[in-house]
Design a protein around this motif. Structure first.
Motif, mmCIF file in Angstrom:
data_model
loop_
_atom_site.group_PDB
_atom_site.id
_atom_site.type_symbol
_atom_site.label_atom_id
_atom_site.label_comp_id
_atom_site.label_asym_id
_atom_site.label_seq_id
_atom_site.Cartn_x
_atom_site.Cartn_y
_atom_site.Cartn_z
ATOM 1 N N ALA A 12 5.120 13.853 20.141
ATOM 2 C CA ALA A 12 4.391 14.027 18.340
ATOM 3 C C ALA A 12 3.453 15.445 19.051
ATOM 4 C CB ALA A 12 3.377 13.154 18.477
ATOM 5 N N THR A 13 3.123 15.759 20.379
ATOM 6 C CA THR A 13 1.899 16.852 20.727
ATOM 7 C C THR A 13 3.242 18.354 21.361
ATOM 8 O OG1 THR A 13 0.975 15.247 21.852
ATOM 9 C CG2 THR A 13 0.030 17.638 22.500
ATOM 10 N N VAL A 14 2.169 19.280 20.691
ATOM 11 C CA VAL A 14 2.859 20.523 20.317
ATOM 12 C C VAL A 14 2.111 21.383 21.210
ATOM 13 C CG1 VAL A 14 4.638 19.991 18.741
ATOM 14 C CG2 VAL A 14 2.670 20.808 18.287
ATOM 15 N N GLN A 15 2.729 22.466 21.926
ATOM 16 C CA GLN A 15 1.512 23.662 22.215
ATOM 17 C C GLN A 15 1.508 24.753 20.534
ATOM 18 O OE1 GLN A 15 1.434 25.914 26.371
ATOM 19 N NE2 GLN A 15 2.718 27.590 25.027
ATOM 20 N N LEU A 16 0.433 25.672 20.718
ATOM 21 C CA LEU A 16 0.616 26.328 19.845
ATOM 22 C C LEU A 16 -0.117 27.976 20.739
ATOM 23 C CD1 LEU A 16 -1.791 24.215 16.898
ATOM 24 C CD2 LEU A 16 1.007 24.501 17.183
ATOM 25 N N GLU A 17 0.379 28.618 20.196
ATOM 26 C CA GLU A 17 -0.040 30.333 20.455
ATOM 27 C C GLU A 17 0.643 31.495 19.506
ATOM 28 O OE1 GLU A 17 2.654 30.923 24.504
ATOM 29 O OE2 GLU A 17 4.803 30.203 22.952
ATOM 30 N N GLN A 18 0.005 32.667 20.103
ATOM 31 C CA GLN A 18 0.056 33.641 19.669
ATOM 32 C C GLN A 18 -0.282 34.262 20.045
ATOM 33 O OE1 GLN A 18 -3.110 35.643 16.155
ATOM 34 N NE2 GLN A 18 -1.033 34.205 15.235
ATOM 35 N N PRO A 19 0.635 35.629 20.800
ATOM 36 C CA PRO A 19 0.624 36.550 21.540
ATOM 37 C C PRO A 19 -0.423 37.455 20.885
ATOM 38 C CG PRO A 19 3.049 35.790 20.910
ATOM 39 C CD PRO A 19 1.948 35.224 19.957
ATOM 40 N N LEU A 20 -1.083 38.045 21.714
ATOM 41 C CA LEU A 20 -2.078 38.992 21.227
ATOM 42 C C LEU A 20 -1.328 40.547 21.522
ATOM 43 C CD1 LEU A 20 -5.068 37.685 22.485
ATOM 44 C CD2 LEU A 20 -4.043 37.346 20.432
ATOM 45 N N GLY A 21 -0.568 41.197 22.126
ATOM 46 C CA GLY A 21 0.317 42.019 21.675
ATOM 47 C C GLY A 21 -0.135 42.880 23.042
ATOM 48 N N GLY A 23 0.002 41.660 26.032
ATOM 49 C CA GLY A 23 0.624 41.136 27.343
ATOM 50 C C GLY A 23 -0.628 39.269 27.191
ATOM 51 N N THR A 24 -1.623 39.224 27.067
ATOM 52 C CA THR A 24 -1.956 37.641 26.741
ATOM 53 C C THR A 24 -2.150 37.347 25.478
ATOM 54 O OG1 THR A 24 -4.319 38.774 25.740
ATOM 55 C CG2 THR A 24 -3.690 39.019 28.157
ATOM 56 N N ARG A 25 -2.267 36.036 25.559
ATOM 57 C CA ARG A 25 -1.971 35.211 24.564
ATOM 58 C C ARG A 25 -3.435 34.090 23.898
ATOM 59 N NH1 ARG A 25 2.143 30.523 25.935
ATOM 60 N NH2 ARG A 25 1.755 30.531 28.262
ATOM 61 N N THR A 26 -3.027 33.501 22.964
ATOM 62 C CA THR A 26 -4.070 32.840 22.718
ATOM 63 C C THR A 26 -3.082 31.362 22.811
ATOM 64 O OG1 THR A 26 -5.427 33.795 21.176
ATOM 65 C CG2 THR A 26 -5.989 31.536 21.031
ATOM 66 N N VAL A 27 -3.337 30.463 23.044
ATOM 67 C CA VAL A 27 -3.536 28.857 23.048
ATOM 68 C C VAL A 27 -3.887 27.561 22.774
ATOM 69 C CG1 VAL A 27 -1.900 27.308 24.888
ATOM 70 C CG2 VAL A 27 -1.839 29.557 24.889
ATOM 71 N N GLY A 28 -3.631 27.057 22.667
ATOM 72 C CA GLY A 28 -4.101 25.914 22.059
ATOM 73 C C GLY A 28 -2.883 24.639 22.103
ATOM 74 N N THR A 29 -3.420 23.046 21.612
ATOM 75 C CA THR A 29 -2.672 21.864 21.241
ATOM 76 C C THR A 29 -3.168 21.217 20.015
ATOM 77 O OG1 THR A 29 -3.217 21.732 24.234
ATOM 78 C CG2 THR A 29 -2.257 20.118 21.840
ATOM 79 N N GLY A 30 -1.718 20.442 19.560
ATOM 80 C CA GLY A 30 -1.905 19.895 18.042
ATOM 81 C C GLY A 30 -1.127 19.180 18.649
ATOM 82 N N PHE A 31 -1.303 17.834 17.300
ATOM 83 C CA PHE A 31 -0.379 16.970 17.118
ATOM 84 C C PHE A 31 0.433 16.793 16.051
ATOM 85 C CE2 PHE A 31 -5.095 15.825 17.327
ATOM 86 C CZ PHE A 31 -4.864 14.391 16.814
ATOM 87 N N LEU A 32 1.468 15.612 15.519
ATOM 88 C CA LEU A 32 1.813 15.612 14.080
ATOM 89 C C LEU A 32 1.211 14.237 13.961
ATOM 90 C CD1 LEU A 32 5.666 17.006 14.414
ATOM 91 C CD2 LEU A 32 3.067 17.900 14.287
ATOM 92 N N ILE A 33 0.709 14.215 12.412
ATOM 93 C CA ILE A 33 0.400 13.279 11.995
ATOM 94 C C ILE A 33 1.241 13.307 10.434
ATOM 95 C CG2 ILE A 33 -0.805 12.115 10.644
ATOM 96 C CD1 ILE A 33 -1.630 12.259 13.856
ATOM 97 N N SER A 34 1.838 11.632 10.529
ATOM 98 C CA SER A 34 2.604 11.693 9.224
ATOM 99 C C SER A 34 1.467 11.069 8.234
ATOM 100 C CB SER A 34 3.501 10.567 9.714
ATOM 101 O OG SER A 34 4.144 9.927 8.146
ATOM 102 N N LYS A 113 9.724 12.720 12.593
ATOM 103 C CA LYS A 113 10.150 11.300 13.411
ATOM 104 C C LYS A 113 9.219 11.186 14.330
ATOM 105 C CE LYS A 113 15.154 10.520 12.151
ATOM 106 N NZ LYS A 113 16.381 10.286 12.475
ATOM 107 N N ALA A 114 9.033 11.759 14.730
ATOM 108 C CA ALA A 114 7.911 11.733 16.004
ATOM 109 C C ALA A 114 6.790 11.813 15.293
ATOM 110 C CB ALA A 114 7.748 12.860 17.772
ATOM 111 N N ALA A 115 5.991 11.920 15.064
ATOM 112 C CA ALA A 115 4.813 12.386 13.767
ATOM 113 C C ALA A 115 4.269 10.357 13.653
ATOM 114 C CB ALA A 115 4.624 13.211 12.397
#
Length: 284
Positions: A12-21, A23-34, A113-115
């Protein structure tokens, strides 16, 4: 089927990211709840730290889904997640006092289903009921420095011990300390207690069954990692965890935004003399 909260949360845990243009990126973690919506229909909610989204200036982030292949292998398959509208307004809901964010997503069927159900989030009395205290071990999932456990994009599982006391009530002690090394990319990851087996009255151990066991018998999500502690640019290898009560409140705000003012007004004020705290020294 044996219920293993660690394995379930890994899915249920996923990586969150956004390229900053650049060559670097911002990265965090998230997880799913139903969490059912106001209409009672099923809904998948992505939970993370509010600052993870705030540090992403663009309108879309990438959420790191994983796809199971017929041969038993896995493929990393990130998809776009819209986090701001055309005018730059935030599409996620955040807690007025705590570093918690939530947003409704349309996940692939296997991820929906994994949430995990809402009742796996610790409530106000969970720590007292299960006598959680300083020195107890908890586990955490995340993507330190944007690294995953393997090329399929699974999160890295680590553990630490509760490093602060007291832990309750959550209204007075909304965060607690966990003794383990925290890195950028860990923010927003779940911190949890996993119980793969539970004792019977006779003292015989039996594997927990998802259909029979209450969530807290299998374990529970204690909170989410929101900060690391630094002092004079020195990492103290201590993480700050925000209590799951505030995840519950944030999801509640998605259905009733008017309660945000009530939550803000209900913040406990502390006056008079106090010592310097790890929370005050924390860095995101």
């Amino acid at each position: 089927m044996v219920m293993d909260l660690a394995v379930d949360l890994i899915h249920a845990t996923v990586q969150l990211e956004q390229p900053l243009g650049d060559g670097t990126r911002t990265v965090g973690t998230g997880f799913l709840i139903s969490a059912p919506g106001a209409d009672g229909k099923p809904r998948t909610v992505l939970v993370t730290a509010n600052h993870v989204f705030q540090k992403m200036p663009g309108a879309t982030a990438r959420i790191g889904y994983r796809i199971a292949n017929p041969d038993g292998s896995w493929s990393y398959s990130p998809q776009q997640l819209k986090i701001r509208d055309g005018d730059g307004r935030e599409l996620w809901t955040h807690h007025p006092n705590r570093d918690v964010a939530a947003i409704t997503i349309k996940a692939p069927a296997e991820f929906a289903k994994a949430a995990l159900p809402m009742n796996y989030l610790a409530a106000d009395d969970t720590f007292d009921k299960y006598q959680v205290s300083a020195g107890d071990e908890m586990m955490a999932l995340g993507f330190p420095r944007g690294l995953s456990a393997n090329s399929a994009g699974f999160p890295i599982l680590r553990s630490g011990r509760v490093a602060s006391y007291p832990l309750a009530p959550a209204k007075v002690f909304p965060t607690f300390l966990l003794d383990f090394s925290v890195f950028p990319g860990n923010s927003g990851g779940p911190v949890f207690v996993s119980r793969g087996v539970r004792p019977l009255a006779s003292g015989v151990q039996q594997a927990s069954n998802a259909a029979e066991a209450a969530p807290a018998d299998d374990g529970f999500i204690a909170g989410l990692l929101t900060q690391q502690v630094e002092l004079n640019n020195e990492r103290l290898e201590i993480g700050i965890v925000t209590h799951a009560r505030y995840i519950r409140e944030t999801i509640g705000l998605m259905q009733n935004p008017l309660t945000q003012t009530t939550l803000a007004e209900g913040m406990t004020a502390v006056t008079g003399s106090k010592t310097a705290s790890a929370e005050e020294a924390a860095r995101e």
